[in-house]
Design a protein around this motif. Structure first.
Motif, PDB file in Angstrom:
ATOM      1  N   CYS A 198      16.118   2.356  -1.852  1.00 15.11           N
ATOM      2  CA  CYS A 198      16.080   1.224  -2.782  1.00 15.11           C
ATOM      3  C   CYS A 198      16.055  -0.133  -2.098  1.00 15.11           C
ATOM      4  N   GLU A 199      16.179  -0.190  -0.788  1.00 18.61           N
ATOM      5  CA  GLU A 199      16.075  -1.420  -0.014  1.00 18.61           C
ATOM      6  C   GLU A 199      17.206  -2.417  -0.266  1.00 18.61           C
ATOM      7  N   LEU A 200      18.312  -1.939  -0.805  1.00 20.74           N
ATOM      8  CA  LEU A 200      19.475  -2.780  -1.054  1.00 20.74           C
ATOM      9  C   LEU A 200      20.703  -2.140  -0.431  1.00 20.74           C
ATOM     10  N   THR A 201      21.721  -2.940  -0.215  1.00 15.59           N
ATOM     11  CA  THR A 201      22.973  -2.406   0.306  1.00 15.59           C
ATOM     12  C   THR A 201      23.799  -1.826  -0.837  1.00 15.59           C
ATOM     13  N   GLU A 202      24.814  -1.092  -0.469  1.00 22.76           N
ATOM     14  CA  GLU A 202      25.712  -0.530  -1.469  1.00 22.76           C
ATOM     15  C   GLU A 202      26.353  -1.637  -2.308  1.00 22.76           C
ATOM     16  N   GLY A 203      26.759  -2.720  -1.656  1.00 25.97           N
ATOM     17  CA  GLY A 203      27.368  -3.838  -2.371  1.00 25.97           C
ATOM     18  C   GLY A 203      26.416  -4.484  -3.355  1.00 25.97           C
ATOM     19  N   GLU A 204      25.155  -4.618  -2.966  1.00 28.05           N
ATOM     20  CA  GLU A 204      24.155  -5.201  -3.859  1.00 28.05           C
ATOM     21  C   GLU A 204      23.923  -4.311  -5.072  1.00 28.05           C
ATOM     22  N   VAL A 205      23.863  -3.015  -4.828  1.00 32.58           N
ATOM     23  CA  VAL A 205      23.694  -2.063  -5.929  1.00 32.58           C
ATOM     24  C   VAL A 205      24.902  -2.105  -6.861  1.00 32.58           C
ATOM     25  N   GLU A 206      26.097  -2.146  -6.289  1.00 36.99           N
ATOM     26  CA  GLU A 206      27.309  -2.218  -7.111  1.00 36.99           C
ATOM     27  C   GLU A 206      27.311  -3.483  -7.973  1.00 36.99           C
ATOM     28  N   ALA A 207      26.844  -4.592  -7.406  1.00 41.05           N
ATOM     29  CA  ALA A 207      26.806  -5.847  -8.164  1.00 41.05           C
ATOM     30  C   ALA A 207      25.809  -5.768  -9.316  1.00 41.05           C
ATOM     31  N   ILE A 208      24.653  -5.142  -9.079  1.00 48.49           N
ATOM     32  CA  ILE A 208      23.673  -4.960 -10.160  1.00 48.49           C
ATOM     33  C   ILE A 208      24.271  -4.074 -11.240  1.00 48.49           C
ATOM     34  N   ALA A 209      24.908  -2.988 -10.829  1.00 47.82           N
ATOM     35  CA  ALA A 209      25.532  -2.075 -11.795  1.00 47.82           C
ATOM     36  C   ALA A 209      26.589  -2.797 -12.617  1.00 47.82           C
ATOM     37  N   GLU A 210      27.391  -3.624 -11.966  1.00 48.98           N
ATOM     38  CA  GLU A 210      28.433  -4.389 -12.653  1.00 48.98           C
ATOM     39  C   GLU A 210      27.806  -5.366 -13.647  1.00 48.98           C
ATOM     40  N   HIS A 211      26.793  -6.071 -13.206  1.00 51.32           N
ATOM     41  CA  HIS A 211      26.161  -7.089 -14.044  1.00 51.32           C
ATOM     42  C   HIS A 211      25.454  -6.482 -15.252  1.00 51.32           C
ATOM     43  N   GLU A 212      24.760  -5.384 -15.026  1.00 51.53           N
ATOM     44  CA  GLU A 212      23.958  -4.764 -16.089  1.00 51.53           C
ATOM     45  C   GLU A 212      24.717  -3.684 -16.867  1.00 51.53           C
ATOM     46  N   VAL A 229      25.536  -0.613 -15.974  1.00 52.91           N
ATOM     47  CA  VAL A 229      24.820   0.656 -15.854  1.00 52.91           C
ATOM     48  C   VAL A 229      25.399   1.442 -14.681  1.00 52.91           C
ATOM     49  N   PRO A 230      25.170   2.752 -14.648  1.00 50.75           N
ATOM     50  CA  PRO A 230      25.611   3.553 -13.499  1.00 50.75           C
ATOM     51  C   PRO A 230      24.867   3.127 -12.221  1.00 50.75           C
ATOM     52  N   GLU A 231      25.469   3.433 -11.077  1.00 55.41           N
ATOM     53  CA  GLU A 231      24.884   3.066  -9.790  1.00 55.41           C
ATOM     54  C   GLU A 231      23.460   3.574  -9.616  1.00 55.41           C
ATOM     55  N   MET A 232      23.178   4.791 -10.042  1.00 56.43           N
ATOM     56  CA  MET A 232      21.844   5.357  -9.853  1.00 56.43           C
ATOM     57  C   MET A 232      20.797   4.527 -10.595  1.00 56.43           C
ATOM     58  N   ILE A 233      21.126   4.084 -11.782  1.00 55.48           N
ATOM     59  CA  ILE A 233      20.214   3.227 -12.548  1.00 55.48           C
ATOM     60  C   ILE A 233      20.069   1.884 -11.833  1.00 55.48           C
ATOM     61  N   ALA A 234      21.168   1.354 -11.306  1.00 59.12           N
ATOM     62  CA  ALA A 234      21.127   0.082 -10.580  1.00 59.12           C
ATOM     63  C   ALA A 234      20.247   0.198  -9.336  1.00 59.12           C
ATOM     64  N   MET A 235      20.284   1.346  -8.666  1.00 57.91           N
ATOM     65  CA  MET A 235      19.413   1.553  -7.507  1.00 57.91           C
ATOM     66  C   MET A 235      17.952   1.504  -7.922  1.00 57.91           C
ATOM     67  N   GLU A 236      17.626   2.192  -9.005  1.00 62.80           N
ATOM     68  CA  GLU A 236      16.249   2.190  -9.503  1.00 62.80           C
ATOM     69  C   GLU A 236      15.824   0.785  -9.907  1.00 62.80           C
ATOM     70  N   MET A 237      16.693   0.092 -10.610  1.00 65.44           N
ATOM     71  CA  MET A 237      16.402  -1.262 -11.055  1.00 65.44           C
ATOM     72  C   MET A 237      16.203  -2.190  -9.855  1.00 65.44           C
ATOM     73  N   GLY A 238      17.085  -2.084  -8.871  1.00 69.33           N
ATOM     74  CA  GLY A 238      16.971  -2.906  -7.673  1.00 69.33           C
ATOM     75  C   GLY A 238      15.692  -2.641  -6.914  1.00 69.33           C
ATOM     76  N   GLN A 239      15.324  -1.385  -6.765  1.00 69.74           N
ATOM     77  CA  GLN A 239      14.071  -1.011  -6.089  1.00 69.74           C
ATOM     78  C   GLN A 239      12.889  -1.631  -6.812  1.00 69.74           C
ATOM     79  N   TYR A 240      12.872  -1.514  -8.118  1.00 71.60           N
ATOM     80  CA  TYR A 240      11.792  -2.085  -8.913  1.00 71.60           C
ATOM     81  C   TYR A 240      11.750  -3.610  -8.747  1.00 71.60           C
ATOM     82  N   LEU A 241      12.900  -4.260  -8.894  1.00 68.80           N
ATOM     83  CA  LEU A 241      12.939  -5.713  -8.835  1.00 68.80           C
ATOM     84  C   LEU A 241      12.517  -6.254  -7.471  1.00 68.80           C
ATOM     85  N   CYS A 242      12.833  -5.533  -6.414  1.00 64.82           N
ATOM     86  CA  CYS A 242      12.450  -5.987  -5.075  1.00 64.82           C
ATOM     87  C   CYS A 242      10.929  -6.044  -4.888  1.00 64.82           C
ATOM     88  N   HIS A 243      10.202  -5.402  -5.779  1.00 61.70           N
ATOM     89  CA  HIS A 243       8.740  -5.352  -5.663  1.00 61.70           C
ATOM     90  C   HIS A 243       8.034  -6.108  -6.776  1.00 61.70           C
TER      91      HIS A 243
END
Length: 86
Positions: A11-25, A27-41
């Motif tokens: 997903c090209e993000l760190t664990e902390g970045e994924v946790e922050a996305i999950a917290e903000h949105e 959503v579970p971490e796995m969804i945050a990873m997918e969202m982060g991967q998508y957003l990075c592109h």
């Protein structure tokens, strides 16, 4: 089968970045990873992630959670260093 660590590496993000996305949105971490991967592109995706981090910092600061705020500030610094388009 992909493990959590495999997905995090992809997903090209760190664990902390994924946790922050999950917290903000909220959503579970796995969804945050997918969202982060998508957003990075996407054109404005990195800026959106940066905004999420800033929002999380403001929320944490207003609730008085100093330790969490410090962690999020560190995550934001790392994100900006590694994602200059944000």
């Amino acid at each position: 089968m992909l493990t959590r660590e495999d997905c995090l590496a992809l997903c090209e993000l760190t664990e902390g970045e994924v946790e922050a996305i999950a917290e903000h949105e909220h959503v579970p971490e796995m969804i945050a990873m997918e969202m982060g991967q998508y957003l990075c592109h996407t054109t404005d995706g990195e800026a959106r992630i940066k905004r999420m981090l800033v929002d999380d910092i403001q929320t944490s600061r207003s609730s008085g959670n100093i330790a969490h705020t410090a962690k999020l500030v560190s995550v934001l610094r790392h994100f900006v260093e590694h994602h200059p388009n944000s």
